[in-house]
Enzyme design. Structure first.
Site, PDB file in Angstrom:
ATOM      1  N   GLU A  60      -5.876   2.377   6.435  1.00 25.17           N
ATOM      2  CA  GLU A  60      -5.605   2.307   4.993  1.00 25.17           C
ATOM      3  C   GLU A  60      -6.333   3.449   4.285  1.00 25.17           C
ATOM      4  O   GLU A  60      -5.841   3.999   3.310  1.00 25.17           O
ATOM      5  CB  GLU A  60      -6.043   0.966   4.417  1.00 25.17           C
ATOM      6  CG  GLU A  60      -5.760   0.828   2.920  1.00 25.17           C
ATOM      7  CD  GLU A  60      -5.917  -0.595   2.430  1.00 25.17           C
ATOM      8  OE1 GLU A  60      -6.508  -0.768   1.343  1.00 25.17           O
ATOM      9  OE2 GLU A  60      -5.451  -1.527   3.090  1.00 25.17           O
ATOM     10  N   ARG A 100       0.814  -1.222   0.000  1.00 21.92           N
ATOM     11  CA  ARG A 100       0.000   0.000   0.000  1.00 21.92           C
ATOM     12  C   ARG A 100       0.846   1.269   0.000  1.00 21.92           C
ATOM     13  O   ARG A 100       0.500   2.273   0.635  1.00 21.92           O
ATOM     14  CB  ARG A 100      -0.981  -0.001   1.189  1.00 21.92           C
ATOM     15  CG  ARG A 100      -1.945  -1.177   1.190  1.00 21.92           C
ATOM     16  CD  ARG A 100      -2.826  -1.201  -0.059  1.00 21.92           C
ATOM     17  NE  ARG A 100      -3.669  -2.382  -0.095  1.00 21.92           N
ATOM     18  CZ  ARG A 100      -3.379  -3.511  -0.770  1.00 21.92           C
ATOM     19  NH1 ARG A 100      -2.255  -3.585  -1.480  1.00 21.92           N
ATOM     20  NH2 ARG A 100      -4.192  -4.530  -0.762  1.00 21.92           N
ATOM     21  N   SER A 159     -11.306  -1.326   2.339  1.00 22.60           N
ATOM     22  CA  SER A 159     -10.661  -1.792   3.567  1.00 22.60           C
ATOM     23  C   SER A 159     -10.254  -0.587   4.415  1.00 22.60           C
ATOM     24  O   SER A 159      -9.540   0.299   3.945  1.00 22.60           O
ATOM     25  CB  SER A 159      -9.434  -2.628   3.229  1.00 22.60           C
ATOM     26  OG  SER A 159      -9.804  -3.797   2.528  1.00 22.60           O
TER      27      SER A 159
END
Length: 304
Positions: free
Chosen positions: A298, A178, A228
């Site tokens: 996230e 990420r 998410s």
């Protein structure tokens, strides 16, 4: 005192008379969470030249734009946001096949469209991306992934506008979980070159159908969310930790831990920015108490 960007907006109109500018545009209309107050202005360039012109003027005035695509990984304050929001949309959504199994695509193309373009060209490698709701630019910036695939596995190089207004291109992208070289910068991704694999078109489409069925069966796609909510911690999964802490269905105001997938915080109806933040903090505290693991967001949180 609230920052007054009216003179800057007037300068944008004078310098770029064809530029689409929406003043006091509610960002809830442009984010998948359906949360977000009005920004000073939402600008939608129709060309790379307009984009460069906007960035140049903002740089001259010391303003950093908030760059968004589909707004699928954002939690934005529902108060006034005194910023210029730069949205790359349909005008930046072209895809083309180059030699062999290489595709070049612009930053504003949706991953669904991009994955289907690849399938139509019988090119494999993007099946994982079909159900990710964002655009290519955002996906590259955060190295988005699903079902064992990540953007780092297919992106060969990226072209972007850097903070000094120069167009740059590189294949050295510092991808990790990420994260990419663009994370936390004011660089604006323009397009990316993707290196895929020759495959069978029908087999590729079948894989995409199967992954989409898995997504529909396991994720709360019927409610607004930002995907998410937390990153995967080392040696585990955020959703499992949240579930094990007994937090499915936990609610603060209109924000709720999905009963279908504990990794998602959803807008169950009328959720505010504060509701989501308070729920995220409650999740972090209770997961830490139960497991000793600290979850990291996230979702990108924009407060000012």
């Amino acid at each position: 005192m609230e920052k007054d960007l009216t003179p800057l907006i007037a300068e944008l109109r004078a310098r770029l008379p064809q530029l689409a500018i929406l003043e006091r545009e509610p960002l809830s209309e442009h984010c998948s969470f359906h949360i977000g107050g009005p920004c000073a202005a939402l600008v939608q360039p129709s060309s790379a030249e307009e984009l460069a012109g906007v960035c140049e003027l903002l740089r001259e005035r010391g303003e950093e734009p908030l760059v968004i695509g589909n707004g699928t990984n954002l939690l934005i304050t529902d108060g006034y946001l005194p910023r210029i929001v730069l949205q790359l949309g349909a005008a930046f959504s072209r895809c083309e096949r180059l030699e062999g199994s290489v595709i070049r695509a612009q930053a504003g193309v949706g991953l669904y469209k991009l994955a289907n373009f690849a399938a139509a060209e019988s090119l494999a490698g993007l099946e994982f991306a079909q159900g990710i709701p964002g655009t290519l630019g955002g996906a590259v910036s955060m190295n988005a992934g699903a079902y064992g695939g990540e953007m780092k596995g297919v992106v060969a190089s990226v072209r972007w506008l850097d903070g000094d207004g120069r167009i740059r291109e590189s294949g050295e992208l510092d991808f990790s979980y990420r994260h990419s070289r663009f994370s936390g910068t004011d660089d604006v991704i323009l397009d990316a070159t993707l290196r895929l694999r020759e495959g069978d078109g029908e087999a590729i489409r079948q894989t995409m159908r199967e992954l989409m069925q898995r997504r529909r069966a396991s994720q709360p796609l019927d409610l607004p969310s930002a995907g998410s909510t937390f990153k995967r911690p080392a040696g585990g999964y955020a959703a499992a930790l949240i579930d094990q802490a007994g937090l499915k269905g936990l609610r603060v105001g209109g924000a709720q831990v999905s009963e279908k997938h504990a990794g998602f915080v959803v807008n169950a109806g009328g959720a505010t920015f504060s509701d989501v933040l308070r729920l995220m903090e409650e999740i972090r505290e209770r997961v830490y108490a139960a497991s000793g693991i600290t979850l990291e967001p996230e979702v990108k949180i924009i407060e000012k």
